[in-house]
Design a protein around this motif. Structure first.
Motif, mmCIF file in Angstrom:
data_model
loop_
_atom_site.group_PDB
_atom_site.id
_atom_site.type_symbol
_atom_site.label_atom_id
_atom_site.label_comp_id
_atom_site.label_asym_id
_atom_site.label_seq_id
_atom_site.Cartn_x
_atom_site.Cartn_y
_atom_site.Cartn_z
ATOM 1 N N GLY A 111 0.804 -1.222 0.000
ATOM 2 C CA GLY A 111 0.000 0.000 0.000
ATOM 3 C C GLY A 111 0.832 1.264 0.000
ATOM 4 N N LYS A 112 2.111 1.119 -0.280
ATOM 5 C CA LYS A 112 3.029 2.259 -0.215
ATOM 6 C C LYS A 112 2.697 3.320 -1.264
ATOM 7 C CE LYS A 112 7.127 1.295 -1.628
ATOM 8 N NZ LYS A 112 7.135 2.000 -2.943
ATOM 9 N N VAL A 115 6.355 1.691 5.228
ATOM 10 C CA VAL A 115 4.960 1.257 5.181
ATOM 11 C C VAL A 115 4.913 -0.265 5.341
ATOM 12 C CG1 VAL A 115 2.809 1.286 3.872
ATOM 13 C CG2 VAL A 115 4.431 3.184 3.638
ATOM 14 N N VAL A 116 4.197 -0.712 6.373
ATOM 15 C CA VAL A 116 4.124 -2.134 6.704
ATOM 16 C C VAL A 116 2.694 -2.609 6.524
ATOM 17 C CG1 VAL A 116 4.631 -3.900 8.439
ATOM 18 C CG2 VAL A 116 5.926 -1.748 8.441
ATOM 19 N N ARG A 117 2.524 -3.706 5.824
ATOM 20 C CA ARG A 117 1.175 -4.227 5.568
ATOM 21 C C ARG A 117 0.608 -4.882 6.828
ATOM 22 N NH1 ARG A 117 -0.818 -8.015 0.467
ATOM 23 N NH2 ARG A 117 -2.834 -8.639 1.356
ATOM 24 N N ALA A 152 -4.430 3.610 4.298
ATOM 25 C CA ALA A 152 -4.181 4.236 2.997
ATOM 26 C C ALA A 152 -5.481 4.463 2.235
ATOM 27 C CB ALA A 152 -3.222 3.369 2.174
ATOM 28 N N LYS A 153 -6.446 3.561 2.431
ATOM 29 C CA LYS A 153 -7.726 3.693 1.727
ATOM 30 C C LYS A 153 -8.480 4.947 2.176
ATOM 31 C CE LYS A 153 -7.672 0.132 -0.996
ATOM 32 N NZ LYS A 153 -7.629 0.356 -2.471
ATOM 33 N N ILE A 154 -8.447 5.235 3.479
ATOM 34 C CA ILE A 154 -9.102 6.449 3.976
ATOM 35 C C ILE A 154 -8.394 7.684 3.435
ATOM 36 C CG2 ILE A 154 -9.512 7.855 6.041
ATOM 37 C CD1 ILE A 154 -10.153 5.325 7.559
ATOM 38 N N ASN A 205 -0.131 0.078 7.912
ATOM 39 C CA ASN A 205 -1.257 0.260 6.993
ATOM 40 C C ASN A 205 -2.281 -0.848 7.189
ATOM 41 O OD1 ASN A 205 -2.865 1.148 4.882
ATOM 42 N ND2 ASN A 205 -1.647 0.102 3.312
ATOM 43 N N MET A 206 -3.459 -0.469 7.647
ATOM 44 C CA MET A 206 -4.488 -1.476 7.938
ATOM 45 C C MET A 206 -5.800 -1.155 7.241
ATOM 46 S SD MET A 206 -4.958 -0.461 11.967
ATOM 47 C CE MET A 206 -3.186 -0.533 12.215
ATOM 48 N N CYS A 207 -6.734 -2.092 7.314
ATOM 49 C CA CYS A 207 -8.028 -1.887 6.674
ATOM 50 C C CYS A 207 -8.839 -0.858 7.467
ATOM 51 C CB CYS A 207 -8.794 -3.203 6.561
ATOM 52 S SG CYS A 207 -9.348 -3.872 8.143
ATOM 53 N N GLU A 208 -9.860 -0.337 6.817
ATOM 54 C CA GLU A 208 -10.656 0.745 7.412
ATOM 55 C C GLU A 208 -11.297 0.329 8.733
ATOM 56 O OE1 GLU A 208 -14.291 3.652 5.940
ATOM 57 O OE2 GLU A 208 -12.885 2.825 4.467
ATOM 58 N N ASP A 209 -11.858 -0.885 8.782
ATOM 59 C CA ASP A 209 -12.538 -1.346 10.006
ATOM 60 C C ASP A 209 -11.581 -1.412 11.188
ATOM 61 O OD1 ASP A 209 -14.975 -1.512 8.804
ATOM 62 O OD2 ASP A 209 -14.905 -3.680 8.470
ATOM 63 N N ASP A 210 -10.419 -2.007 10.972
ATOM 64 C CA ASP A 210 -9.435 -2.127 12.056
ATOM 65 C C ASP A 210 -8.950 -0.757 12.511
ATOM 66 O OD1 ASP A 210 -9.643 -4.821 12.037
ATOM 67 O OD2 ASP A 210 -7.640 -5.244 11.272
ATOM 68 N N PHE A 211 -8.719 0.129 11.547
ATOM 69 C CA PHE A 211 -8.184 1.451 11.868
ATOM 70 C C PHE A 211 -9.163 2.260 12.709
ATOM 71 C CE2 PHE A 211 -7.547 5.989 10.657
ATOM 72 C CZ PHE A 211 -6.300 6.157 11.242
ATOM 73 N N ILE A 212 -10.433 2.191 12.358
ATOM 74 C CA ILE A 212 -11.443 2.996 13.050
ATOM 75 C C ILE A 212 -11.902 2.347 14.360
ATOM 76 C CG2 ILE A 212 -13.803 3.906 12.874
ATOM 77 C CD1 ILE A 212 -13.286 4.127 9.829
ATOM 78 N N ASN A 213 -12.004 1.018 14.368
ATOM 79 C CA ASN A 213 -12.653 0.336 15.495
ATOM 80 C C ASN A 213 -11.687 -0.259 16.521
ATOM 81 O OD1 ASN A 213 -15.243 0.818 14.385
ATOM 82 N ND2 ASN A 213 -14.974 -0.897 12.986
ATOM 83 N N GLY A 214 -10.447 0.155 16.489
ATOM 84 C CA GLY A 214 -9.516 -0.335 17.515
ATOM 85 C C GLY A 214 -8.286 -0.994 16.934
ATOM 86 N N TYR A 215 -7.407 -0.175 16.352
ATOM 87 C CA TYR A 215 -6.202 -0.727 15.721
ATOM 88 C C TYR A 215 -5.300 -1.437 16.724
ATOM 89 C CZ TYR A 215 -4.229 3.688 17.447
ATOM 90 O OH TYR A 215 -3.841 4.743 18.237
#
Length: 364
Positions: free
Chosen positions: A12-13, A101-103, A239-241, A204-214
């Protein structure tokens, strides 16, 4: 400030780079879609500068800038020229700091160069390539210093330090995690060691994880553990946000982030972490012709800060007229600040502070 963005292929870099800079770097689901480093320059947000512009209505508004370099994806063996390794390492040398950037997201539709997701393993892959490259540099430096010691024993301390540092690297540990004195720091500064560069790990994480408690994301936890051991920075990011808000107006961006309970964008957080890592602060100059931010390192004295504007300012430095930003805002004008005695006259030994508004007096 120049930040080099690195990471294994498909983490996602380039997506993050595009979102942060709107530079339009190619992004594709295969390794090495970024062959030449893409460069994007962004303005450093500074509310103080905005308020000064409201006060002075300047003809010119010049914020500080940050340069991002999106560097080609790396694979094992880069230090030996595998993949695009030599180019990768050369581009990192030009950076002041690294954004790694780490996946930290699972997605079966996006291939991983190793076949599985493993944040700690991915970090180790890149760190080891930087360490291997550093060991080659250090090996040559040690050989040279050994000859110097034979001619003059005063270099024995330097040789001892270099050999201890080499032993540290041989254990697979980065130079930035090696404890050294101020005197030893001066020695290491003369060798451009890649693993000594300050680093921000962007998880770099998915939207759900980032918003709901990374914090509950196991991949993020692995990254945070490594960052803590190295005394590096770790930044949870999606990165998606960032991609979604890239083309929004400032107002739309604020509303979108507020809906997600986010206080600021990833760009602002990276800038803040970058400044902190490198020990950067800003002083400001303000007037009708121009309102401008200038980036310097903490501890810079007034004449050297003046030299950032023009070498003549440093060469012919007489004094600096300084007022703190908060004091100027409280007074409402420079005239009022002067009447209250809040505009100080500072000499050559004055150490600049973040947010100082300065007028330099000089004569050449």
């Amino acid at each position: 400030m120049k930040l080099g963005m690195v990471g294994l292929p498909n983490v996602g870099k380039s997506t993050l780079f595009n979102a942060l800079t709107n530079a339009g770097a190619e992004s594709a689901n295969y390794p090495f879609c970024t062959i030449e480093p893409n460069v994007g320059v962004v303005s450093v947000p500074d509310e103080r500068l905005d308020k000064l512009a409201e006060m002075y209505h300047p003809k010119k508004f010049t914020p500080a800038v940050l340069e991002f370099m999106d560097i080609a994806g790396l694979v094992k063996g880069a230090s030996k020229g595998e993949g695009l390794g030599n180019k990768f390492l050369a581009d990192i040398r030009e950076s002041d700091a690294i954004v790694h950037v780490v996946r930290c997201f699972e997605d079966p539709d996006v291939i991983h160069v190793e076949g599985t997701i493993g944040a700690a393993r991915d970090i180790e892959t890149i760190n080891l390539e930087l360490i291997f490259a550093d060991m080659e540099i250090l090996e040559r430096r040690i050989a040279k210093t050994q000859k110097m010691v034979r001619a003059d024993k005063k270099y024995a301390g330097e040789l001892d330090f270099l050999e201890r540092l080499m032993a540290h690297l041989e254990e697979g540990k980065s130079a930035r995690s090696f404890p050294y004195t101020e005197e030893e720091a001066a020695i290491i500064a003369t060798s451009p060691l890649l693993s000594n560069k300050p680093i921000i790990y962007a998880a770099n994480m998915c939207e759900d994880d980032f918003i709901n408690g990374y914090e509950n994301n196991p991949h993020y936890q692995a990254v945070a553990k490594i960052a803590a051991e190295e005394k590096s920075a770790v930044l949870p990011i999606c990165a998606k946000i960032e991609e979604e808000i890239a083309d929004m107006t400032d107002e739309e961006k604020k509303e979108f982030l507020a809906d997600l309970n986010l206080k600021e964008s990833g760009l602002n957080r990276i800038i803040r972490e970058g400044y902190a890592l490198l020990g950067y602060i800003s002083f400001l100059t303000a007037g009708e012709p121009e309102v401008r931010a200038w980036t310097i390192t903490k501890g810079t004295k007034a004449p050297q800060a003046a030299g950032k504007i023009h070498t003549d300012f440093e060469r012919g430095f007489i004094r600096a007229e300084v007022v703190a930003f908060d004091d100027l805002m409280a007074c409402g004008s420079m005239t009022a600040a002067k009447e209250k005695g809040l505009v100080r006259l500072e000499g050559k030994d004055y150490v600049m502070q973040d947010g100082d508004i300065v007028l330099f007096r000089f004569n050449v």
